[in-house]
Design a protein around this motif. Structure first.
Motif, PDB file in Angstrom:
ATOM      1  N   TYR A  23     -23.627  26.313  63.397  1.00  0.00           N
ATOM      2  CA  TYR A  23     -22.381  26.196  62.635  1.00  0.00           C
ATOM      3  C   TYR A  23     -22.130  24.726  62.294  1.00  0.00           C
ATOM      4  O   TYR A  23     -22.202  23.850  63.158  1.00  0.00           O
ATOM      5  N   THR A  24     -21.822  24.437  61.023  1.00  0.00           N
ATOM      6  CA  THR A  24     -21.677  23.056  60.563  1.00  0.00           C
ATOM      7  C   THR A  24     -20.241  22.749  60.153  1.00  0.00           C
ATOM      8  O   THR A  24     -19.394  23.643  60.058  1.00  0.00           O
ATOM      9  N   ARG A  25     -20.001  21.464  59.880  1.00  0.00           N
ATOM     10  CA  ARG A  25     -18.672  21.043  59.428  1.00  0.00           C
ATOM     11  C   ARG A  25     -18.352  21.650  58.064  1.00  0.00           C
ATOM     12  O   ARG A  25     -17.205  22.004  57.788  1.00  0.00           O
ATOM     13  N   GLN A  26     -19.373  21.789  57.220  1.00  0.00           N
ATOM     14  CA  GLN A  26     -19.158  22.411  55.908  1.00  0.00           C
ATOM     15  C   GLN A  26     -18.737  23.874  56.064  1.00  0.00           C
ATOM     16  O   GLN A  26     -17.876  24.367  55.322  1.00  0.00           O
ATOM     17  N   ASP A  27     -19.342  24.562  57.034  1.00  0.00           N
ATOM     18  CA  ASP A  27     -18.955  25.950  57.299  1.00  0.00           C
ATOM     19  C   ASP A  27     -17.496  26.020  57.751  1.00  0.00           C
ATOM     20  O   ASP A  27     -16.744  26.903  57.325  1.00  0.00           O
TER      21      ASP A  27
END
Length: 613
Positions: A23-27
């Motif tokens: 899971y990323t910051r963009q997600d």
């Protein structure tokens, strides 16, 4: 049972656990935007669904917060949104009117337990076997009932209490039709127009229902003399600015025993709606949901929601679609949607008292218009009569009688029609050499059928809907053979009624000194007959692998000598061998011509009468 199967008989793995891997910051950013948007969209719907169900508007918001959080956190879909929906309005209103708020909470908890058990028992995939005419029939019926529940608030009729029964409700509304209020009608119509004609390109940023809610509320606040309409504050006294403490309703067996039927209906509706919602979501994001995990999450959500003053919840298709269109990537978006509604309660609950009921009524009228599968009524003449009858029956019973009765009778009708269709595919026909279509060992071609032997072929599933066909076929022939051979190669399944038909036939023939021989039964029928002890009564010698052995057994029973061995394919083999020899000779002659020695580098002259190339 293996060790692995014992360990895996129960599985509880929310989709959130997989979604958080990588899971990323963009997600997170995408989920925050989608969650906040859906939370705002859910606000008017949650209040409207609660009011239409007979409870206070805050019950819908509490449901969206508690159940919405649990469904997203524990569910089997990446992007599905849970909360109160229009599918429950009819059944919840009826339970509330008949049994009261406490028993409505108990009924919802019971439905939650049923849902959890369904998921734990891995029955999630079974929901897809509910026929399309049944689901579309009661869905369209629910849409009609939602519309009728909004007539009072849409037109501002002066009615103290609207009955839950359809005809009684329409009678009361018609009697009070002259009490409509023009300001309410104008506001409701304007709100509905905004929702219907709001540009689709703007829906993703600012939903039309929110615009109608804000404009309607502002108009009521700024123009109280021109718009003296009923609001949440005037009818319910406003919305609490906090979540209630958990409260367990008082349990009484006297009431519980009457709630099993409506609780089962709530569970079925929740299962159907939630899994349909997940299927829609899968198609939009190219993913695959876990139906059993989703049902368990739905169950836990419906157990918890009533403890906090909420109502029944399930997957919400429209809010899920909005969530996806706004860029949601994981269940975090659904959790944010629930948190957004909680923040609205804590920060802006006092403002909710100005929301006009006419605008909320317009929101639900729009829900009814979109929910009804109206195009199916135009398709009814093109459907098979049985499907059309099931659809119209489910629709009519939902509207006129009761949703619970509609689901039950619709399912029974669909099951009966399915059995009828299966039985229609089952064929029992007499077979002789002229009507044979089988291969060598199973073929009657070239085989002698002794006098007193009759052969019947059974094709299809031998279930209770088709068992009487065997009796009918034998009676049509007009005589009973000394040996009856039943060819069962094409029977893949048999049930207790089909087995009973065979047992009755065997007993009747056996009492008259006659016999049954089974030819080529499949594994399932053979296993069932053996387990029931029928093979022991029949005699295992009378169960043969193919028709050739069955005929030999029949000759043995009749005391006839074995049939002289002969190969029915000998003539065909001889023709093939002759053709092979001719082809081999031709190839040898061609080879001799091509490999013959040449003179002066030239090939030998062509044969007499042949023209050179």
């Amino acid at each position: 049972m293996t060790t692995d199967s014992k360990e895996n008989w129960f599985s509880f793995r929310p989709k959130l656990a997989d979604a958080l891997k990588g899971y990323t910051r963009q997600d997170l950013t995408a989920d925050l935007i989608a969650g906040v948007t859906v939370g705002i969209v859910a606000l008017p719907l949650a209040m409207a669904f609660a009011i239409a169900s007979g409870v206070k508007p805050e019950a819908g918001i509490f449901t969206a917060v508690i159940a919405g959080f649990l469904i997203s956190a524990l569910g089997g879909s990446r992007v599905a949104i849970g909360g109160p929906t229009g599918a429950f309005i009819v059944i919840l209103y009826g339970i509330y009117a008949k049994y009261g708020a406490e028993n409505l909470a108990i009924c919802t908890i019971m439905a939650g337990i049923i849902l959890f058990v369904m998921g734990a028992a891995r029955l999630g995939t079974m929901i897809k076997f509910i026929p399309y005419p049944v689901t579309m029939g009661f869905t369209s019926g629910i849409a009609v009932l939602i519309f009728t529940t909004q007539i009072k608030d849409f037109f501002g009729l002066s009615v103290d209490k609207v009955p839950s029964e359809f005809f009684e409700k329409m009678k009361v509304l018609a009697e009070h039709g002259g009490t409509f209020q023009w300001p309410t009608v104008v506001l409701a119509a304007a709100s509905l127009a905004i929702i219907l004609f709001w540009p689709k390109s703007w829906q993703r940023r600012v939903p039309g229902s929110i615009v109608a809610l804000v404009l309607g509320t502002v108009a009521v606040v700024l123009l109280p003399n021109l718009l003296p309409v009923e609001t949440i504050g005037s009818k319910f006294g406003g919305i609490p600015q906090t979540l209630p403490s958990p409260h367990l309703p008082a349990l009484s067996w006297e009431n519980i025993q009457h709630l099993f039927q409506p609780a089962t209906t709530i569970a079925l509706l929740a299962a159907i709606e939630s899994l349909l919602c997940c299927v829609v979501a899968d198609g939009m994001i190219d993913d695959r949901h876990d139906s059993n995990q989703e049902l368990m999450a739905q169950g836990l959500a419906n157990i918890a929601s009533p403890l906090f003053g909420g109502i029944a919840a399930t997957g919400a298709i429209a809010r899920t679609a909005t969530n996806i269109k706004c860029g949601a990537r994981s269940p975090i978006a659904g959790i944010v949607h629930a948190v957004t509604l909680l923040i609205i309660i804590l920060a802006a609950a006092p403002l909710a008292k100005f929301i006009p009921l006419a605008t909320l009524s317009a929101v639900l009228v729009n829900v009814a218009l979109n929910m009804g599968e109206w195009h199916n009524f135009g398709r009814v003449p093109k459907w098979p009569r049985s499907d059309a009858a099931v659809f119209l029956t489910a629709f009519s019973l939902t509207v006129i009688v009761d949703l619970t009765i509609a689901v039950e009778i619709g399912m029974v009708l669909a099951a009966v029609l399915f059995i009828k269709r299966v039985s229609e595919t089952t064929q029992i026909t007499a077979v002789d050499e002229g009507s044979e279509t089988e291969g060598a060992h199973h073929s009657l071609v070239g085989k002698e059928i002794p006098r007193g032997v009759m052969i019947y072929r059974i094709f299809g599933s031998f279930f209770f809907g088709a068992a009487d066909k065997l009796e009918t076929a034998l009676k049509r022939n007009g005589q009973e053979p000394d040996v009856l051979i039943l060819r069962m190669r094409k029977v893949l399944a048999i049930d207790a009624t089909g087995l009973n038909a065979l047992e009755d036939l065997h007993e009747r023939l056996h009492a008259r000194g006659k016999h049954i021989v089974l030819s080529g039964p499949h594994t399932q029928p053979l296993f069932m007959m053996d387990k029931a002890g029928f093979l022991d009564r029949l005699g295992k010698a009378n169960v043969c692998a193919n028709i050739e052995l069955a005929l030999a057994r029949a000759r043995e029973i009749l005391g006839l000598p074995p049939e002289p061995s002969r190969d029915p394919l000998a003539e065909e083999r001889q023709r093939i061998e002759t053709a092979r020899q001719e082809l081999t000779g031709a190839l040898e002659r061609v080879s001799n011509v091509l490999t013959a020695p040449t003179t002066n580098g030239n090939r030998p002259p062509p044969a007499t009468g042949a023209k050179p190339n």
